[in-house]
Design a protein around this motif. Structure first.
Motif, PDB file in Angstrom:
ATOM      1  N   MET A  28       0.831  -1.208   0.000  1.00 54.14           N
ATOM      2  CA  MET A  28       0.000   0.000   0.000  1.00 54.14           C
ATOM      3  C   MET A  28       0.865   1.257   0.000  1.00 54.14           C
ATOM      4  N   LEU A  29       1.954   1.250   0.763  1.00 54.61           N
ATOM      5  CA  LEU A  29       2.866   2.395   0.778  1.00 54.61           C
ATOM      6  C   LEU A  29       3.492   2.609  -0.586  1.00 54.61           C
ATOM      7  N   PHE A  30       3.910   1.528  -1.226  1.00 57.56           N
ATOM      8  CA  PHE A  30       4.518   1.630  -2.541  1.00 57.56           C
ATOM      9  C   PHE A  30       3.518   2.198  -3.552  1.00 57.56           C
ATOM     10  N   ILE A  31       2.307   1.697  -3.536  1.00 61.69           N
ATOM     11  CA  ILE A  31       1.276   2.179  -4.468  1.00 61.69           C
ATOM     12  C   ILE A  31       0.967   3.649  -4.208  1.00 61.69           C
ATOM     13  N   SER A  32       0.799   4.012  -2.941  1.00 63.26           N
ATOM     14  CA  SER A  32       0.450   5.408  -2.639  1.00 63.26           C
ATOM     15  C   SER A  32       1.588   6.368  -2.981  1.00 63.26           C
ATOM     16  N   THR A  33       2.826   5.903  -2.935  1.00 64.17           N
ATOM     17  CA  THR A  33       3.955   6.767  -3.264  1.00 64.17           C
ATOM     18  C   THR A  33       4.147   6.905  -4.771  1.00 64.17           C
ATOM     19  N   MET A  34       3.929   5.855  -5.510  1.00 62.52           N
ATOM     20  CA  MET A  34       4.261   5.849  -6.934  1.00 62.52           C
ATOM     21  C   MET A  34       3.076   6.072  -7.878  1.00 62.52           C
ATOM     22  N   GLU A  35       1.877   5.775  -7.451  1.00 62.67           N
ATOM     23  CA  GLU A  35       0.726   5.862  -8.355  1.00 62.67           C
ATOM     24  C   GLU A  35       0.253   7.306  -8.484  1.00 62.67           C
ATOM     25  N   LYS A  36      -0.550   7.585  -9.509  1.00 64.86           N
ATOM     26  CA  LYS A  36      -0.881   8.970  -9.847  1.00 64.86           C
ATOM     27  C   LYS A  36      -2.298   9.389  -9.468  1.00 64.86           C
ATOM     28  N   SER A  37      -2.561   9.459  -8.191  1.00 69.00           N
ATOM     29  CA  SER A  37      -3.886   9.930  -7.802  1.00 69.00           C
ATOM     30  C   SER A  37      -3.912  10.469  -6.376  1.00 69.00           C
ATOM     31  N   TRP A  38      -3.150  11.499  -6.099  1.00 64.86           N
ATOM     32  CA  TRP A  38      -3.231  12.151  -4.796  1.00 64.86           C
ATOM     33  C   TRP A  38      -4.291  13.251  -4.830  1.00 64.86           C
ATOM     34  N   TRP A  39      -4.468  13.878  -5.971  1.00 66.71           N
ATOM     35  CA  TRP A  39      -5.504  14.914  -6.123  1.00 66.71           C
ATOM     36  C   TRP A  39      -6.157  14.706  -7.478  1.00 66.71           C
ATOM     37  N   VAL A  40      -7.489  14.718  -7.507  1.00 64.24           N
ATOM     38  CA  VAL A  40      -8.241  14.465  -8.742  1.00 64.24           C
ATOM     39  C   VAL A  40      -9.201  15.621  -8.966  1.00 64.24           C
ATOM     40  N   TRP A  41      -9.147  16.214 -10.172  1.00 61.53           N
ATOM     41  CA  TRP A  41     -10.102  17.275 -10.508  1.00 61.53           C
ATOM     42  C   TRP A  41     -11.343  16.677 -11.148  1.00 61.53           C
ATOM     43  N   ASP A  42     -11.152  15.814 -12.067  1.00 65.20           N
ATOM     44  CA  ASP A  42     -12.247  15.042 -12.645  1.00 65.20           C
ATOM     45  C   ASP A  42     -11.613  13.733 -13.101  1.00 65.20           C
ATOM     46  N   GLU A  43     -12.340  12.898 -13.753  1.00 65.22           N
ATOM     47  CA  GLU A  43     -11.781  11.617 -14.175  1.00 65.22           C
ATOM     48  C   GLU A  43     -10.730  11.773 -15.278  1.00 65.22           C
ATOM     49  N   MET A  44     -10.552  12.975 -15.772  1.00 65.12           N
ATOM     50  CA  MET A  44      -9.615  13.211 -16.867  1.00 65.12           C
ATOM     51  C   MET A  44      -8.327  13.903 -16.430  1.00 65.12           C
ATOM     52  N   GLU A  45      -8.235  14.316 -15.174  1.00 71.78           N
ATOM     53  CA  GLU A  45      -7.071  15.058 -14.714  1.00 71.78           C
ATOM     54  C   GLU A  45      -6.770  14.729 -13.259  1.00 71.78           C
ATOM     55  N   ASN A  46      -5.483  14.487 -12.979  1.00 74.38           N
ATOM     56  CA  ASN A  46      -5.101  14.246 -11.596  1.00 74.38           C
ATOM     57  C   ASN A  46      -3.647  14.660 -11.365  1.00 74.38           C
ATOM     58  N   ASP A  48      -0.164  13.823  -8.649  1.00 73.29           N
ATOM     59  CA  ASP A  48       0.412  12.990  -7.597  1.00 73.29           C
ATOM     60  C   ASP A  48       1.656  13.677  -7.056  1.00 73.29           C
ATOM     61  N   LEU A  49       2.496  12.918  -6.410  1.00 77.36           N
ATOM     62  CA  LEU A  49       3.708  13.499  -5.838  1.00 77.36           C
ATOM     63  C   LEU A  49       4.766  13.818  -6.879  1.00 77.36           C
ATOM     64  N   TRP A  50       4.642  13.242  -8.059  1.00 76.83           N
ATOM     65  CA  TRP A  50       5.690  13.377  -9.055  1.00 76.83           C
ATOM     66  C   TRP A  50       5.216  14.035 -10.346  1.00 76.83           C
ATOM     67  N   TYR A  51       3.958  13.808 -10.730  1.00 78.94           N
ATOM     68  CA  TYR A  51       3.469  14.286 -12.022  1.00 78.94           C
ATOM     69  C   TYR A  51       2.069  14.873 -11.924  1.00 78.94           C
ATOM     70  N   ASN A  52       1.774  15.771 -12.873  1.00 79.59           N
ATOM     71  CA  ASN A  52       0.415  16.238 -13.123  1.00 79.59           C
ATOM     72  C   ASN A  52       0.001  15.618 -14.451  1.00 79.59           C
ATOM     73  N   CYS A  53      -1.100  14.910 -14.460  1.00 79.68           N
ATOM     74  CA  CYS A  53      -1.482  14.143 -15.646  1.00 79.68           C
ATOM     75  C   CYS A  53      -2.871  14.531 -16.140  1.00 79.68           C
ATOM     76  N   ARG A  54      -3.022  14.443 -17.451  1.00 76.35           N
ATOM     77  CA  ARG A  54      -4.291  14.718 -18.113  1.00 76.35           C
ATOM     78  C   ARG A  54      -4.532  13.599 -19.116  1.00 76.35           C
ATOM     79  N   TYR A  55      -5.765  13.099 -19.148  1.00 80.79           N
ATOM     80  CA  TYR A  55      -6.109  12.030 -20.089  1.00 80.79           C
ATOM     81  C   TYR A  55      -6.457  12.642 -21.438  1.00 80.79           C
ATOM     82  N   ASP A  56      -5.800  12.148 -22.486  1.00 83.00           N
ATOM     83  CA  ASP A  56      -6.040  12.631 -23.835  1.00 83.00           C
ATOM     84  C   ASP A  56      -6.952  11.634 -24.558  1.00 83.00           C
TER      85      ASP A  56
END
Length: 175
Positions: A28-46, A48-56
């Motif tokens: 769980m620690l590994f997933i929470s540190t590496m995965e991309k969903s610490w803050w979500v604006w909608d299902e198309m944008e989120n 995390d600790l390392w990246y800001n991502c947008r679904y194209d």
């Protein structure tokens, strides 16, 4: 005779339980540190600790850019990685102690490492909770988004790390 057998069986179950708890918490620690969903604006944008991502939609992929370094993001990153390191070291030390420690020994160092992992994870999620507006530095209103599952997973890890640390501190090695 029956009491001794029952006690040894119970300690074996406790050992299996605490080992599984540690492995699950580490995952769980590994997933929470590496995965991309610490803050979500909608299902198309989120974010995390390392990246800001947008679904194209056109390419059906996530387009990610590195997060902007802020005075609050860096400590959260460091604390989450430290938590992961402490928990990993704790697991390796536990395995080593399991095979080398004398009968009746306590797993103090393993428990201490788990407690430190819990403290660093707690510090990281508290900083992120209190300073998410400064961390995100987004033009949009922060209130239009919500915390993601990785953030929740990190919060769930905190009491599990403390509990396993306490269990390790009281666990005695039996034959």
């Amino acid at each position: 005779m029956f009491k001794l057998y029952f006690f040894q069986k119970r300690m074996a179950y406790l050992l299996v339980f605490v080992t599984l708890l540690h492995v699950v918490t580490l995952a769980m620690l590994f997933i929470s540190t590496m995965e991309k969903s610490w803050w979500v604006w909608d299902e198309m944008e989120n974010s995390d600790l390392w990246y800001n991502c947008r679904y194209d939609n056109m390419s059906a992929t996530w387009l990610c850019a590195s997060s902007k370094e802020t005075e609050w993001l860096h400590p959260v990153q460091v604390l989450m990685v430290l938590s992961l390191v402490f928990s990993s070291v704790s697991f390796l030390v536990f395995l080593g102690q399991l095979f080398t420690m004398s009968k009746g020994g306590l797993f103090y160092f393993t428990g201490l490492c788990q407690v430190f992992a819990g403290l660093t994870a707690l510090s990281a999620v508290l900083i992120y909770t209190l300073h998410n507006k400064e961390i995100l530095q987004d033009n949009r209103e922060v209130t239009s988004g919500h915390f993601g599952y990785c953030f929740v997973l990190a919060w769930v890890c905190v009491p599990l790390l403390f509990c396993s640390g306490v269990i390790y501190a009281h666990l005695r090695k039996k034959e």
